[in-house]
Scaffold this active site. Sequence first.
Site, PDB file in Angstrom:
ATOM      1  N   HIS A  64       0.918  -1.154   0.000  1.00 19.23           N
ATOM      2  CA  HIS A  64       0.000   0.000   0.000  1.00 19.23           C
ATOM      3  C   HIS A  64       0.947   1.191   0.000  1.00 19.23           C
ATOM      4  O   HIS A  64       1.284   1.725   1.059  1.00 19.23           O
ATOM      5  CB  HIS A  64      -0.844   0.027   1.282  1.00 19.23           C
ATOM      6  CG  HIS A  64      -2.026  -0.888   1.279  1.00 19.23           C
ATOM      7  ND1 HIS A  64      -3.051  -0.767   0.370  1.00 19.23           N
ATOM      8  CD2 HIS A  64      -2.370  -1.922   2.078  1.00 19.23           C
ATOM      9  CE1 HIS A  64      -3.971  -1.692   0.616  1.00 19.23           C
ATOM     10  NE2 HIS A  64      -3.571  -2.418   1.644  1.00 19.23           N
ATOM     11  N   ASP A  93      -1.710  -2.812  -3.953  1.00 17.41           N
ATOM     12  CA  ASP A  93      -3.117  -3.016  -3.573  1.00 17.41           C
ATOM     13  C   ASP A  93      -3.829  -1.664  -3.570  1.00 17.41           C
ATOM     14  O   ASP A  93      -4.217  -1.157  -2.537  1.00 17.41           O
ATOM     15  CB  ASP A  93      -3.111  -3.669  -2.181  1.00 17.41           C
ATOM     16  CG  ASP A  93      -4.491  -3.984  -1.646  1.00 17.41           C
ATOM     17  OD1 ASP A  93      -5.473  -3.809  -2.376  1.00 17.41           O
ATOM     18  OD2 ASP A  93      -4.558  -4.411  -0.475  1.00 17.41           O
ATOM     19  N   LYS A  95      -6.692  -0.726  -5.089  1.00 12.13           N
ATOM     20  CA  LYS A  95      -8.167  -0.750  -5.060  1.00 12.13           C
ATOM     21  C   LYS A  95      -8.768   0.450  -5.778  1.00 12.13           C
ATOM     22  O   LYS A  95      -9.537   1.229  -5.211  1.00 12.13           O
ATOM     23  CB  LYS A  95      -8.696  -0.821  -3.625  1.00 12.13           C
ATOM     24  CG  LYS A  95      -8.313  -2.090  -2.876  1.00 12.13           C
ATOM     25  CD  LYS A  95      -9.047  -2.205  -1.550  1.00 12.13           C
ATOM     26  CE  LYS A  95      -8.704  -3.443  -0.773  1.00 12.13           C
ATOM     27  NZ  LYS A  95      -7.351  -3.463  -0.189  1.00 12.13           N
ATOM     28  N   ASN A 101     -11.234   7.317 -17.073  1.00  9.00           N
ATOM     29  CA  ASN A 101     -10.227   8.363 -17.294  1.00  9.00           C
ATOM     30  C   ASN A 101      -9.440   8.661 -16.024  1.00  9.00           C
ATOM     31  O   ASN A 101      -8.221   8.818 -16.054  1.00  9.00           O
ATOM     32  CB  ASN A 101     -10.930   9.632 -17.796  1.00  9.00           C
ATOM     33  CG  ASN A 101      -9.938  10.728 -18.122  1.00  9.00           C
ATOM     34  OD1 ASN A 101      -9.071  10.541 -18.972  1.00  9.00           O
ATOM     35  ND2 ASN A 101     -10.034  11.849 -17.418  1.00  9.00           N
TER      36      ASN A 101
HETATM   37  O1  S5P Z   1     -10.993  -8.168   1.330  1.00  9.03           O
HETATM   38  C1  S5P Z   1      -9.870  -7.745   1.530  1.00  9.03           C
HETATM   39  C2  S5P Z   1      -9.064  -7.270   0.503  1.00  9.03           C
HETATM   40  C3  S5P Z   1      -7.762  -6.877   0.777  1.00  9.03           C
HETATM   41  S1  S5P Z   1      -6.747  -6.509  -0.543  1.00  9.03           S
HETATM   42  N1  S5P Z   1      -9.347  -7.781   2.793  1.00  9.03           N
HETATM   43  C4  S5P Z   1      -8.064  -7.366   3.083  1.00  9.03           C
HETATM   44  O2  S5P Z   1      -7.646  -7.445   4.238  1.00  9.03           O
HETATM   45  N2  S5P Z   1      -7.265  -6.858   2.063  1.00  9.03           N
HETATM   46  C5  S5P Z   1      -5.895  -6.365   2.349  1.00  9.03           C
HETATM   47  O3  S5P Z   1      -5.113  -7.444   2.853  1.00  9.03           O
HETATM   48  C6  S5P Z   1      -5.813  -5.250   3.385  1.00  9.03           C
HETATM   49  O4  S5P Z   1      -5.857  -3.981   2.774  1.00  9.03           O
HETATM   50  C7  S5P Z   1      -4.475  -5.513   4.053  1.00  9.03           C
HETATM   51  O5  S5P Z   1      -3.446  -4.859   3.327  1.00  9.03           O
HETATM   52  C8  S5P Z   1      -4.259  -7.001   3.926  1.00  9.03           C
HETATM   53  C9  S5P Z   1      -4.603  -7.811   5.179  1.00  9.03           C
HETATM   54  O6  S5P Z   1      -3.747  -7.491   6.233  1.00  9.03           O
HETATM   55  P1  S5P Z   1      -3.751  -8.296   7.602  1.00  9.03           P
HETATM   56  O7  S5P Z   1      -2.762  -7.566   8.451  1.00  9.03           O
HETATM   57  O8  S5P Z   1      -5.153  -8.237   8.164  1.00  9.03           O
HETATM   58  O9  S5P Z   1      -3.326  -9.708   7.276  1.00  9.03           O
END
Ligand code: S5P
Length: 276
Positions: A64, A93, A95, A101
């Site tokens: 990120h 990531d 999103k 555009n």
């Molecule tokens: O549904 C989602 C999609 C994403 S990309 N749930 C998520 O948690 N993520 C991402 O995965 C979130 O933005 C974070 O960077 C990572 C999970 O992190 P953790 O510390 O909870 O394992």
Amino acid sequence: MSSPHLRTYAERALQHKNPAAKLLLETIERKKSNLAVSVDVASAKDFLAIIDVVGPFVCLIKTHIDIIHDFTPSLITDLQALSVKHDFVIFEDRKFADIGNTVALQYSSGVHKIASWSHITNAHPVPGPSIISGLSSVGLPLGRGLLLLAEMSTKGSLASGSYTEAAVQMAREHRNFVIGFIAQRRMDGIGTTPDESIPDEDFLILTPGVGLDVSGDGMGQQYRTPRQVVLDSGCDVIIVGRGIYGKDPSLVEAISAQAQRYRDDGWAAYLARIKP
Ligand code: S5P
């Protein structure tokens, strides 16, 4: 042909035409790792230190980049050097969720110039197919790949039912650039369209919300184990963040041990899945 999740990563790599999907599948096979680490820390020093420690155990590093408070373009040069040193794919990531555009500009330009260094990025399907057209106008000529967020790991997620089905349909219509989904299970059987008969349909499923020690984070995140994700739900890559580096990024030995633990669990679940 059998469902993608019953084939080996190596077999699937041969079928994929998108260079980013091919690279990811080949890297998984070469390193015997379906572990992606999500490096969600705010300082450039911690970011690079964690990546250097987990690098040997991962197929992919998820970033990120907008979290980093002391970002400079040289961070990208350092990240790319680590990607070569440890042989991993990069996934920003981001999103994306805007009109075609705008997302094309956000992807190519600004401070971060994501398309120039990130092999894979992702987008919410909420704006409809134009978000894919916008992003592919930038990413396709560079050999990049896109994941659509078909589901989310959070409690109460709105990405379910007909929304998820529509995401799969959008992906089927842009298979040269959309390489798969962020989702909690396989999407192969989702939706009923004539395209289901396409023999080589193979979407990669990258799955966050993975943890071995806790079931949530008190902020809506929900965790399942690598075995539940890879064996029971047929997903291809486990994405782990805090489960690996916890709250203290300076604990190098602990981080390395956790990365190996998740790598081993993810791979064991995959081997159990493809066993005849
Ligand atoms: O549904 C989602 C999609 C994403 S990309 N749930 C998520 O948690 N993520 C991402 O995965 C979130 O933005 C974070 O960077 C990572 C999970 O992190 P953790 O510390 O909870 O394992």
